[in-house]
Design an enzyme around this catalytic site. Structure first.
Site, short mmCIF file in Angstrom:
data_model
loop_
_atom_site.label_atom_id
_atom_site.label_comp_id
_atom_site.label_asym_id
_atom_site.label_seq_id
_atom_site.Cartn_x
_atom_site.Cartn_y
_atom_site.Cartn_z
N ASP A 1 0.84 -1.19 0.00
CA ASP A 1 0.00 0.00 0.00
C ASP A 1 0.88 1.25 0.00
O ASP A 1 1.90 1.31 0.68
CB ASP A 1 -0.90 -0.02 1.24
CG ASP A 1 -1.95 1.08 1.21
OD1 ASP A 1 -2.77 1.09 0.28
OD2 ASP A 1 -1.94 1.93 2.11
N ASP B 1 -11.17 2.01 -0.63
CA ASP B 1 -11.20 3.44 -0.31
C ASP B 1 -12.18 4.23 -1.18
O ASP B 1 -12.31 5.44 -1.01
CB ASP B 1 -9.80 4.05 -0.49
CG ASP B 1 -8.88 3.76 0.69
OD1 ASP B 1 -9.40 3.54 1.80
OD2 ASP B 1 -7.66 3.74 0.49
N GLU C 1 0.68 -0.59 -5.11
CA GLU C 1 -0.44 0.35 -5.11
C GLU C 1 0.11 1.71 -5.47
O GLU C 1 0.80 2.35 -4.67
CB GLU C 1 -1.12 0.36 -3.73
CG GLU C 1 -2.39 1.21 -3.66
CD GLU C 1 -2.11 2.67 -3.38
OE1 GLU C 1 -2.37 3.50 -4.28
OE2 GLU C 1 -1.62 2.98 -2.29
#
Length: 498
Positions: free
Chosen positions: A289, A389, A336
């Protein structure tokens, strides 16, 4: 590494349905694997498995390599003779979104009752203890149980981890606390290993997350404070976040302490490499991430009220991933790379050979050079309708005005025609389902669809709203996806050659 074209489903363990308030590694997880297999799904993506702390976010943990005790299958504990029928019955909670406050009160009390009946002198558990894998975690949680608050409020001897003081404390609470926290990690590791083996045996690879940063109030920072940008009082000097962007005009102030990359470099990134090594034991593909933080990261002065006045600073770059490859060999990593991305981030990702991410709901803005348009998507990537998200696909469309929706629908129809994937586009549900079709037909070697989009759920099923501190991470299925939804997914997988 061999890249297998396929389709995946994003559904966190917490979102699986059962009678006990939150999804677990029990029957519902195995049923989900069976459901995926029947539909020819090849990948199951989850969020971080780590034990959550304040705010219940899987991206803020008390220990970045821990397993979440909430995910321990309590039915399996009953089968071990550690719980009885009455205790299992008392653990039942209503269906629907997760009630973390009630869960916290009920679940830890139940786990302590199970622990009280557990034989801590068993050979396998002693072997687990002696491995030392979770020693810092168990000490940290034991100290928190005794003193509460953050580690910065521990008595100084414990705050600064003085060896003799910590050794004596460990001995004093060995059975009451220290072994209890190890018992939780022992059970989690056992159950996760069995579930992963079952998924892999059924042809399903697991994609799991490593958050870039760790929480301030964590065993990670308490145990290795020299690896972070802290002052002499062990308080952060600068903290993490991202500048103003699509999600927030004031940016996102995450508040995590930043790494001291000079100190990390001095010991050849041992801490980070150990973390990645443990992650590849848990997952088949490791999603990092906020990958851009390895190139440059956003540093915000501690005490700031928002992320407006932060500055970009250099991360470790390619040197770090060369060390990963040198010492760990080939690790399948997904980067990501969403948000504000500049050329140097892209160069770093490409030099490592890592696939990046595409989010289709952001593709149709009318620009031909939009990186997320299917025509611009490359094979070495992973395509999503949206992530945890974002809005759900239907929720995103429902927030549009009629004029915006008309434009979006027109652009999507054009792309579907180019892909040879006709779908009727009348109302917003049609378009949400067609967005899944568009994602499946993308050139990327993996497409991942959130379970909410497979079921065509609205924003009441949204997982997280960035830059907000309450009401997140609570989404839970009331039942598994319907046979109809999974049959349609199976047909889509076949026709899109996934």
């Amino acid at each position: 590494m061999e890249r297998q074209r396929g389709l995946g489903v994003l559904c966190h363990i917490s979102s699986l349905p059962n009678e006990y308030g939150i999804g677990s590694l029990g029957k519902e997880a195995y049923d989900f694997v069976d459901l995926l297999k029947k539909s020819n799904v090849k990948y199951w993506q989850i969020l971080p498995l780590q034990q959550t702390g304040y705010g219940d976010s899987p991206y803020q943990s008390v220990c970045c390599t821990s397993g979440n005790p909430y995910f321990i299958d309590i039915v399996a504990l009953k089968k071990q003779g550690l719980l009885d029928d009455e205790e299992l019955e008392s653990a039942k909670m209503p269906a629907g979104d997760i009630n973390y406050a009630e869960l916290y009160e009920k679940r830890y009390a139940l786990l302590r009752r199970a622990y009280a009946r557990f034989n801590i002198r068993s050979e396998k558990f002693i072997e687990f203890i002696e491995s030392g894998e979770f020693e810092d975690y168990a000490l940290f949680m034991s100290l928190k149980s005794r003193y509460g608050g953050t580690f910065n409020h521990f008595p100084d001897a414990y705050k600064y981890k003085e060896h003799l003081a910590v050794y004596e404390f460990r001995n004093a609470v060995y059975r009451s606390e220290y072994c209890f926290w190890l018992f939780l990690q022992y059970q989690f590791k056992l159950q996760w290993g069995e579930l992963k083996a079952y998924a892999n045996a059924n042809g399903i690879k697991l994609i799991g997350d490593i958050p870039l940063y760790v929480a301030y109030d964590s065993a990670d920072i308490w145990a290795r404070s020299e690896l972070f940008q802290l002052d002499e009082d062990l308080k952060p000097v600068k903290v993490a976040g991202v500048p103003p962007d699509y999600f927030s005009r004031h940016g996102q102030l995450w508040g995590n302490p930043l790494y001291n990359w000079d100190a990390m470099r001095a010991d050849n990134y041992d801490w980070w490499l150990s973390r990645i090594d443990k992650a590849r034991e848990l997952y088949d593909i490791v999603r990092i991430d906020h990958f851009r933080g390895f190139d440059r990261y956003f540093a915000i002065p501690a005490g700031a009220h928002n992320a407006v006045n932060g500055e970009w600073e250099d991360g470790p770059g390619r040197e770090f991933f060369k060390e990963v490859e040198r010492r760990l060999g080939s690790v399948e990593i997904l980067a990501e790379d969403l948000g504000i991305i500049d050329d140097s981030v892209t160069v770093l990702r490409q030099s490592c050979g890592f696939p990046g991410m595409n989010v289709l709901m952001f593709a149709f803005d009318g620009r031909e050079d939009n990186a997320y348009l299917p025509a611009n998507i490359v094979e070495n990537s992973v395509t999503y309708t949206g992530t945890h998200d974002n809005d759900t696909a239907l929720g995103y469309l429902e927030r549009m005005s009629d004029a915006q929706f008309k434009t979006f629908k027109k652009q999507l129809r054009k792309v579907l025609k180019e892909q040879g994937a006709y779908r009727p586009l009348v109302d917003r549900k049609d378009v949400a389902q067609a967005l899944c079709v568009c994602a499946a037909y993308a050139k990327s070697y993996i497409t991942v669809l959130p379970v909410q989009d497979i079921m065509c759920l609205d924003n009441s099923a949204r997982m997280n709203v960035p830059a907000t501190s309450s009401g997140n991470w609570r989404f839970r299925l009331s039942a598994m996806p319907s046979r109809k939804a999974m049959a349609e997914l199976k047909n889509l997988i076949k026709e899109s050659n996934r």
